[in-house]
Design an enzyme around this catalytic site. Structure first.
Site, PDB file in Angstrom:
ATOM      1  N   GLU A  32      -3.309   7.551   0.395  1.00 47.86           N
ATOM      2  CA  GLU A  32      -2.529   6.315   0.329  1.00 47.86           C
ATOM      3  C   GLU A  32      -1.088   6.559  -0.117  1.00 47.86           C
ATOM      4  O   GLU A  32      -0.813   7.366  -1.012  1.00 47.86           O
ATOM      5  CB  GLU A  32      -3.190   5.327  -0.632  1.00 47.86           C
ATOM      6  CG  GLU A  32      -4.548   4.829  -0.149  1.00 47.86           C
ATOM      7  CD  GLU A  32      -5.005   3.606  -0.910  1.00 47.86           C
ATOM      8  OE1 GLU A  32      -4.250   2.620  -0.992  1.00 47.86           O
ATOM      9  OE2 GLU A  32      -6.130   3.637  -1.432  1.00 47.86           O
ATOM     10  N   ASP A  33      -0.180   5.841   0.527  1.00 45.08           N
ATOM     11  CA  ASP A  33       1.198   5.657   0.049  1.00 45.08           C
ATOM     12  C   ASP A  33       2.022   6.937  -0.029  1.00 45.08           C
ATOM     13  O   ASP A  33       2.906   7.032  -0.889  1.00 45.08           O
ATOM     14  CB  ASP A  33       1.201   4.996  -1.339  1.00 45.08           C
ATOM     15  CG  ASP A  33       0.646   3.590  -1.329  1.00 45.08           C
ATOM     16  OD1 ASP A  33       0.111   3.170  -0.291  1.00 45.08           O
ATOM     17  OD2 ASP A  33       0.748   2.903  -2.355  1.00 45.08           O
ATOM     18  N   CYS A  72       0.096  -1.092   3.332  1.00 43.17           N
ATOM     19  CA  CYS A  72      -1.261  -0.779   3.784  1.00 43.17           C
ATOM     20  C   CYS A  72      -1.907  -1.805   4.703  1.00 43.17           C
ATOM     21  O   CYS A  72      -2.408  -1.451   5.764  1.00 43.17           O
ATOM     22  CB  CYS A  72      -2.168  -0.497   2.591  1.00 43.17           C
ATOM     23  SG  CYS A  72      -1.709  -1.253   1.060  1.00 43.17           S
ATOM     24  N   ASP A 240      -1.512   6.866   4.885  1.00 42.04           N
ATOM     25  CA  ASP A 240      -1.688   5.552   5.512  1.00 42.04           C
ATOM     26  C   ASP A 240      -0.371   4.792   5.711  1.00 42.04           C
ATOM     27  O   ASP A 240      -0.355   3.735   6.332  1.00 42.04           O
ATOM     28  CB  ASP A 240      -2.713   4.704   4.754  1.00 42.04           C
ATOM     29  CG  ASP A 240      -2.210   4.166   3.420  1.00 42.04           C
ATOM     30  OD1 ASP A 240      -1.235   4.708   2.872  1.00 42.04           O
ATOM     31  OD2 ASP A 240      -2.816   3.194   2.927  1.00 42.04           O
ATOM     32  N   HIS A 241       0.716   5.279   5.187  1.00 35.89           N
ATOM     33  CA  HIS A 241       2.100   4.853   5.438  1.00 35.89           C
ATOM     34  C   HIS A 241       2.946   5.601   4.421  1.00 35.89           C
ATOM     35  O   HIS A 241       2.426   6.435   3.676  1.00 35.89           O
ATOM     36  CB  HIS A 241       2.292   3.330   5.311  1.00 35.89           C
ATOM     37  CG  HIS A 241       1.809   2.763   4.012  1.00 35.89           C
ATOM     38  ND1 HIS A 241       2.505   2.907   2.837  1.00 35.89           N
ATOM     39  CD2 HIS A 241       0.684   2.073   3.702  1.00 35.89           C
ATOM     40  CE1 HIS A 241       1.838   2.329   1.853  1.00 35.89           C
ATOM     41  NE2 HIS A 241       0.719   1.825   2.356  1.00 35.89           N
TER      42      HIS A 241
END
Length: 616
Positions: A32-33, A72, A240-241
């Site tokens: 994530e992130d 997200c 995820d980004h």
């Protein structure tokens, strides 16, 4: 049973066994992130990630992989459907109401289940879509490929939250008491950030989290190895980004969109890749391509409703992989509104700010829990930032162009550089064509999209395609000299179409004081327009320009609103004007706000800030 029947049954049995053996398992390991900037594999300033690096040594490193959204829920919605968010209204971050997908658009694991795959997700979903039972066999923190039937192919998603933004919500006390493994004195701080101890520590702490995440990636791979599945399993690792230092997550900078992607393909399935193991590629891939790619790898026909194209699998070759562009979008993130679109073609990045008077640094309560954010704003207020660092807290240009190879942190806007004029026009045309082709539903305010489009966004977009093209045309008046745009703005301010007036008012605000000669007409709209948000946009123009203190008008409009998202948009303008334009003072009385509106959590976040109730 005769001999021929027995032979036929044996042949069918052998065929089914071969098919099972020849069908790859697919595993996604998602962190994530984190953009690609924190990993040495992709960036010299990153930290070593030995497990991901080993995956790349035996797989494919994608140097140009992009999320289409920088947060997200919007990013994951585009992944699970393969459809651009503004087309199906999944692009606002966590709308309280979920979008209903049209019958011909499915979350793609459903297609895998239909051909016999066991589909599992461990465990984050975070879709802006109503979920259907047929998507996952199991979506929980206990989901595992180990629960499938013997020999059944599987698609498994494993989510790692170690690098999530919330991990950087530490206190000033922690800076002095918790040491990082990464040396804060040698860590790289982006040129648009203050070169302070807080920023150095935040970067170092985040690099430590990247290292921890890499260990967790290794644990998943070890489980596959222990289960003797590596030779039959294609593994994707990706972020995820982007994120998570300030001006990344939530923004269409490369640090918000450019993600790491490595795909391991075992020798047995090397025919499903046009790339040799251990190589890297600069082919552009985006999140809307992921579902098409998995379906193609699994031998499932890619539905025409998917916007993306496969970059692996059958009938994919280097000749077909000539994509050199990617699109991005950013709208509402929690309680903070904006409308930004981007396209990158090759090394050139184009960002279109449709409401350039919005300030990137506008308060977002969750984001400002990070010390680096709050320190950055404090230094701006004290006048202690250079021009590049201070730009985060100032109005934006309607258009931005960057050569991201020469200027990776997008600090030198080339939009008015004559040497890039042809490229600017090409990028602008490409973005406009994409917006109209979807079409982009954000040309309707969010509360109207929820009211009119959430039950069938595709049908709504199709019915209003000409309207959206028209509103885009009005918004693009911002790109003309004011004297050239003026007669057209006057025409649209008098339009019988409420949203033509809406976009004309936004364009007037983008011109600022250049449009002051239209102030009488705009002030009249502030009191007489039939659409409440048009009265808001008129008050916004007067406040931004300082031609009239419209703080009372905005506050009264807030009290009149009975729609949560409409009221949230009003509060966005109130905070913007209080913090960045003329420092208007607002006294918002919660007791005068519609009770149903007041229950909204995002409304409450804005009111906490306005009432100085935040602990940081």
């Amino acid at each position: 049973m005769n001999f021929k029947s027995i032979v036929l049954i044996v042949i069918l049995f052998i065929s089914s066994c071969l098919t099972a053996q020849d069908t790859p398992n697919i595993v996604w390991i998602v962190s994530e992130d984190n953009s690609k900037h924190y990993m040495k594999l992709f960036n010299a300033h990153g930290v070593s990630t030995p497990n991901i690096e080993k995956l790349a040594q035996n797989g494919i490193q994608f140097n140009r992989a992009f999320s289409n959204a920088a947060v997200c829920s919007a990013a994951r919605s585009s992944i699970i459907t393969g459809v651009y968010g503004p087309k199906v209204a999944t692009h606002y971050h966590r709308s309280e109401q979920k979008v209903t997908l049209p019958e011909n658009i499915k979350m793609f694991p459903e297609y895998l289940r239909e051909v016999g795959y066991y589909t599992t997700n461990n465990a984050k979903e975070d879709y802006n879509i109503i979920k259907y039972d047929m998507v996952w066999d199991d979506s929980s923190n206990k989901a595992s490929w180990r629960n499938r039937k013997k020999g059944q192919p599987f698609f498994h998603v494993f989510n790692i939250g170690t690098t999530h933004e919330g991990q950087l919500h530490f206190s000033e006390k922690d800076v002095d008491s918790i040491r990082t493994k990464t040396n804060i004195e040698t860590v790289f701080v982006q040129p648009n950030h203050p070169q302070t101890k807080i920023f150095k520590y935040t970067n170092a702490r985040y690099l430590d989290l990247i290292s921890k995440m890499d260990q967790q990636v290794g644990e998943v791979i070890k489980q596959l190895k222990d289960d003797h599945l590596l030779e039959n399993t294609i593994i994707f690792y990706y972020g995820d980004h982007g994120g998570v230092l300030p001006n990344s997550k939530g923004y269409l900078k490369e640090t918000g969109l450019h993600v790491p992607l490595v795909v391991y393909i075992p020798e047995k399935f090397k025919n499903l890749s046009s790339f040799k193991a251990g190589t890297s590629t600069n082919t552009f891939v985006s999140f809307v391509d992921f579902s098409a790619t998995v379906l193609n790898v699994a031998g499932v026909k890619v539905p025409k409703t998917i916007d993306g194209v496969p970059f692996l699998g059958r009938n994919v070759s280097k000749h077909t992989l000539q994509n050199k562009e990617t699109f991005g979008y950013a709208d509402r993130f929690d309680e903070k509104y904006d409308m930004v679109r981007s396209v990158r073609i090759g090394n050139l990045k184009y960002i279109r700010n449709f409401q350039p008077f919005n300030v990137d640094g506008l308060m977002n309560n969750y984001r400002y829990k990070q010390l680096a954010y709050s320190e950055w704003k404090l230094l701006f207020d004290k006048g202690q930032l250079n021009e590049i660092q201070a730009s985060f807290f100032k109005p934006k240009a309607p258009e931005e162009v960057y050569d991201v190879e020469k200027d990776p942190f997008e600090t030198n806007n080339l939009a008015h550089d004559a040497a890039y004029h042809k490229e600017l026009l090409k990028l602008r045309k490409s973005l406009n064509s994409w917006i109209k082709s979807m079409p982009d539903l954000s040309f309707f305010p969010e509360h109207l999209i929820i009211e009119k489009a959430f039950t069938n966004p595709i049908a709504f977009g199709t019915a209003h395609k000409k309207d959206i093209s028209k509103y885009l045309k009005i918004a693009n008046l911002q790109l003309l000299p004011f004297d050239e745009a003026k007669p057209k703005l006057l025409k649209y301010l008098d339009s019988s179409d409420e949203l033509e007036r809406y976009w004309a008012l936004i364009s007037c605000s983008s011109f600022g004081l250049k449009a002051s000669e239209l102030s009488d007409k705009i002030e009249a709209l502030m009191t007489s327009d039939t659409l409440l948000i048009n009265r808001m946009r008129a008050a916004e123009f007067l406040g931004i320009t300082g031609l009239k203190d419209s703080s009372d008008a905005l506050t009264n409009l807030l009290y009149q609103s009975n729609n949560e998202k409409e009221a949230l948009l009003l509060l966005n303008t109130i905070v913007l004007q209080q913090d960045y334009y003329k420092n208007y003072q607002f006294s918002v009385q919660s007791t005068l706000i519609n009770k149903a509106v007041l229950k909204n959590k995002l409304i409450q976040e804005r009111l906490k800030y306005l009432n100085h109730e935040l602990p940081y």
